[in-house]
Design an enzyme around this catalytic site. Sequence first.
Site, short mmCIF file in Angstrom:
data_model
loop_
_atom_site.label_atom_id
_atom_site.label_comp_id
_atom_site.label_asym_id
_atom_site.label_seq_id
_atom_site.Cartn_x
_atom_site.Cartn_y
_atom_site.Cartn_z
N HIS A 52 10.33 3.25 7.15
CA HIS A 52 10.06 2.00 7.05
C HIS A 52 8.87 1.49 7.85
O HIS A 52 7.88 0.81 7.65
CB HIS A 52 11.28 0.99 7.03
CG HIS A 52 10.96 -0.46 6.49
ND1 HIS A 52 10.74 -0.72 5.24
CD2 HIS A 52 10.36 -1.56 7.08
CE1 HIS A 52 10.26 -1.83 5.22
NE2 HIS A 52 10.26 -2.53 6.32
N TYR A 55 6.10 5.46 8.38
CA TYR A 55 5.55 6.20 7.08
C TYR A 55 5.57 7.85 7.25
O TYR A 55 4.89 8.32 6.75
CB TYR A 55 4.21 5.48 6.68
CG TYR A 55 4.14 4.11 6.39
CD1 TYR A 55 4.67 3.82 5.28
CD2 TYR A 55 3.69 3.28 7.23
CE1 TYR A 55 4.70 2.44 4.94
CE2 TYR A 55 3.66 1.89 6.93
CZ TYR A 55 4.16 1.41 5.83
OH TYR A 55 4.12 0.32 5.43
N GLU A 96 5.02 -6.62 -0.39
CA GLU A 96 6.22 -5.86 0.70
C GLU A 96 7.47 -5.95 -0.38
O GLU A 96 7.84 -6.67 -1.17
CB GLU A 96 6.23 -6.48 1.90
CG GLU A 96 7.29 -5.41 2.49
CD GLU A 96 6.80 -5.94 4.16
OE1 GLU A 96 5.95 -5.25 4.93
OE2 GLU A 96 7.45 -6.73 4.84
N HIS A 98 11.50 -5.88 -0.71
CA HIS A 98 12.82 -6.18 0.17
C HIS A 98 14.02 -5.84 -0.77
O HIS A 98 14.88 -6.40 -1.05
CB HIS A 98 12.94 -7.57 0.27
CG HIS A 98 13.03 -8.01 1.87
ND1 HIS A 98 13.72 -8.86 2.35
CD2 HIS A 98 12.77 -7.24 2.82
CE1 HIS A 98 13.70 -9.09 3.61
NE2 HIS A 98 13.11 -8.14 3.99
N ASN A 99 13.94 -4.27 -1.17
CA ASN A 99 14.97 -3.81 -1.98
C ASN A 99 16.33 -3.81 -1.73
O ASN A 99 17.34 -4.25 -2.14
CB ASN A 99 14.57 -2.40 -2.50
CG ASN A 99 13.15 -2.52 -2.96
OD1 ASN A 99 12.60 -3.40 -3.52
ND2 ASN A 99 12.50 -1.45 -3.12
N ASP A 120 3.05 -12.20 6.98
CA ASP A 120 1.81 -11.26 7.21
C ASP A 120 0.60 -11.87 6.89
O ASP A 120 -0.55 -11.35 7.41
CB ASP A 120 2.26 -10.20 6.25
CG ASP A 120 3.14 -9.06 6.81
OD1 ASP A 120 3.21 -9.04 7.94
OD2 ASP A 120 3.80 -8.36 6.10
N GLN A 243 18.93 -10.39 6.72
CA GLN A 243 18.51 -11.68 7.67
C GLN A 243 18.86 -12.92 6.80
O GLN A 243 18.96 -13.04 5.71
CB GLN A 243 17.20 -11.63 7.87
CG GLN A 243 16.61 -10.20 8.69
CD GLN A 243 16.42 -9.46 7.62
OE1 GLN A 243 16.15 -9.78 6.35
NE2 GLN A 243 16.12 -8.06 7.85
N ASP A 273 3.16 -11.24 13.18
CA ASP A 273 4.47 -11.41 12.68
C ASP A 273 5.53 -10.69 13.34
O ASP A 273 5.36 -9.36 13.45
CB ASP A 273 4.43 -11.35 11.38
CG ASP A 273 5.80 -10.88 10.17
OD1 ASP A 273 6.49 -11.90 10.67
OD2 ASP A 273 5.82 -10.28 9.57
N GLU A 317 16.15 -8.63 13.51
CA GLU A 317 15.18 -9.26 12.60
C GLU A 317 15.40 -10.64 12.14
O GLU A 317 15.16 -10.63 11.05
CB GLU A 317 15.15 -8.26 11.48
CG GLU A 317 14.85 -6.79 11.81
CD GLU A 317 14.41 -5.86 10.54
OE1 GLU A 317 14.42 -6.29 9.35
OE2 GLU A 317 14.35 -4.65 10.89
N SER A 318 15.97 -11.31 13.08
CA SER A 318 15.82 -12.97 13.07
C SER A 318 14.54 -13.31 12.27
O SER A 318 13.49 -12.84 12.60
CB SER A 318 16.20 -13.46 14.13
OG SER A 318 17.52 -13.47 14.50
#
Lengths: 735, 225
Positions: A52, A55, A96, A98-99, A120, A243, A273, A317-318
């Site tokens: 993630h 890459y 992006e 978020h699966n 972003d 999150q 970010d 990852e708050s």
Amino acid sequence: MIEPTPKQVQEEKIYRSWGLSDSEYELISEKILGRLPNYTETGLFSVMWSEHCSYKNSKKVLRKLPNDSSRVLAGPGEDAGIIDIGDNQAVVFKAESHNHPSAVEPYQGAATGVGGIIRDIFSMGATPIALLNSLKFGPIDNDQTKHLVKEVVAGIGGYGNCIGIPTIGGEIAFEKCYEKNPLVNAMCIGLLDNTQFKHGQASGNDNLIVYVGAKTGRDGIHGATFASDEFSNKKKKQRSAVQVGNPFMEKLLMDACVEIIHEHSEWILGVQDMGAAGLVSSTAEMASKADSGLMLNLDNVPQRETNMSAYEMMLSESQERMVLCIKPEFKKQVLGFFESYNLDAVVIGKVTSDKQYRIYHNDELVVDIPVDSLVEDVPEYDHQGIMPERIIESKEQYIPEMESFRDTWLSVLSSPTIASKAYLYQTYDAQVKSNTVVKPGSDAGVVRIRGTRKAITSTNDSNSRYVYVDPYIGGQITVLEAARNIVSSGGIPVGITDCLNYGNPEDPEIFWELERSVQGIADVCRKFDVPVISGNVSLYNEFNKEAIYPSPMIGMVGLIENIDHITTSCFKNSGDLIYVLGSTSSDFNGSEIQNLQLGKVEGALNDIDLDIEKKNQNLILSAIKQGLLKSCHDLSEGGLAVALSESAFENKLGFNIQTNISTVEMFSETQSRYLITVDSKNKNQIESLFGNNFECLGFVTNDSIFTVKARDGELDLELNEALNSWKEAIPCLMK
Amino acid sequence: MKFAVIVFPGSNCDMDLYYAIKDGVNEQVELVSYKETSLDGFDGILIPGGFSYGDYLRSGAIASHAPIINEVKRLAELGKPVLGICNGFQILTEIGLLPGTLTNNRQNRFICEDVQLIVENNQTQFTSEYELNEQITVPIAHGEGRYYCDDETLQMLKDNHQIVFKYTHDVNGSIEEIAGITNKQKNVLGMMPHPERAIETILGSDDGLKLFQSMVKKQKDEVQL
């Protein structure tokens, strides 16, 4: 909890459960550090070296994609890419996925996907102007899927509506392969005055690192690692990796960041970010890009839980958090500025010159590693692909069975892939900011740029059935379909962002799908000079070793030079002539009708003549600029039958057509075609512009009846009956 | 005429209203922070839509305690026009300038679409430019827009002609399809639909323009007197 010692991390192979391989661990301890990494350091490596963030499995493939054109001001590598649109303005956009979080906690997973992509964009100093999304679920035939659909859609709306950015387009599809692994891809477009563009960089000794936004909690720890793993029945305890979003906080953060970048650019050097892998990723990337080192003191990090360890804080990852690099002499102004927005802002560290990444916690040095080792030293894997056995190389096309032209027409319209998704997208605020000219439902959404004659058009497209049966040509079609949507709306395609959603790349067959489809995407992008300026890769989309269809999603942005060129897909007036540009042949492999009749898709796709595709795109744009088109609709799933119906529905008009196309071919999905309407007085003008390769089908009527005389059969269908099939299918399934 | 658009943390239709005034009716307009304590010099108050304070607790509930609110109440009592749209309407009911309340839509989800409204009363300073019973197209975008009040209040609204806009059909479960109401004095209007999003045909409708033109006309007429 007492943290395991470095020796225990090594002997008990704790790093494995975080996704690091034995060889990667050895590389870190023997070559990079020359000692055993401690627990926290191992955690940092494991997230930064996850697919993630790094890459590492896909870099080689991603290099195929062109990322430059005369309009590109910044390509991949920043938070988002930037495209020049003239007049000293630029658009910034990125998509992006978020699966994984959405599979586990659909509302928050989808909501934070939207929140993350918005950050972003505004971290680049751009004002977000539009959102889009691409969603894929299993068939709506069970409560679990209904719940997923309902909650994902609510999460997307809940975040976007509250923060006040219009959702102008997207797509929703249903396929068995997504049942346990839905896809949630979100895209955001921002507008920027290009002179104000900020690089995310932390350069210059003693410059300060400032933390802004929400407090850090224990949510989302190891989210990036989680996103780089497969799902299975055995792995259920993954909720902590998801999150929780707070769009109200993000609205404050967005307004504050855009203002500080625009009004006080002298105070700041970089803005980034905190997304995947939170604090470690944002700060390490910032420092690495600037060729600097960094010292952080975690005791200063705002925390919403007690007794958090360094490991937890670094990997949390708050949501709704940003990192800024500022000049020390403006510390007071910066902190005061954010205070006026009721936002926490604290200095948590400073830039150093020795390229080491040092973290202190409770007055102890807990991390001391080279910055580059986190970002640059990740091993790159070169997988070899093998063509899957299911791939049929013969281009012989499936021939649909047609007992009743009318029944087929209605059943295609009510198929969930084709049916109206208004029931779902009506829960998104499409108009906030009062710039939306074309709302969801047409080929592409359009927002005008206030104070100019320009507008931006955008679409999200993926047809994974095509990619599944024929990855190379399927990849090509994904881009072409997006481009046709942009062109139909009156725009010139200027750039792409992508989400590459696939299964486990370590499986050679999956890798082959990835490689071939990206090659298809890349070849079309080159031919049409449309660069891929940003995006993300989501691999490991599997459940119990069953992978999703290869599902590259293309988010394309087009520039409409004059708002007078904005064109929509719906018929406007009775008497207008209906044309189809492009010729129709038998293209049924991977089609809607094949899926409907066989319950599966198979067979290779016919080659696409990119010269004809390009020529037709240019003809449509030229006709639009001459003011000749009253409507324009790209032909895609379900072919001419679906395009005619969709164009008729909005204004409840009918049509009367006669054609050489056969009844079966009305459902063919031949590429490079458009359905257009023209005022009858412009008949000669449009026909001489098109030259050949078009057919005048008939005309729009106001009698609410679809009348079709095909080569081998006829149809008379009440508009209302067709409309009900199309409009009620999804609400009915969701009940 | 000089308008104030009140900006709360989480307001998100503030710029829509700003441009509706600036470009739609070419009048003066300023954004005013919720922290301010004076609205001196303004002729009209506009409370925009959005999610003030994230709609936490209850829509409009926290905004009703902001410093600017006392001043909004004071100007309303002086008879100055106060218009609350969407979340602005919710705030006006929370602070008691308008009766009734707004609850979750009957469908229990957010709805964004163009709806048809009927002008039920054109004898107000917000609607004088419309015909009585004129049908207009204005978008809605809300999750909590279902207007509710008790029978007594409903009767009072009817008796005093305070119901200004109604939906042509049941959009969200509102009692008697009520979309917008005024106070008894008719100088405070709250409505769920967004007239500020309907001031240009390119965006789908300019039917909202007459609302702002009505406000301006009233003020200009008064100045001339």
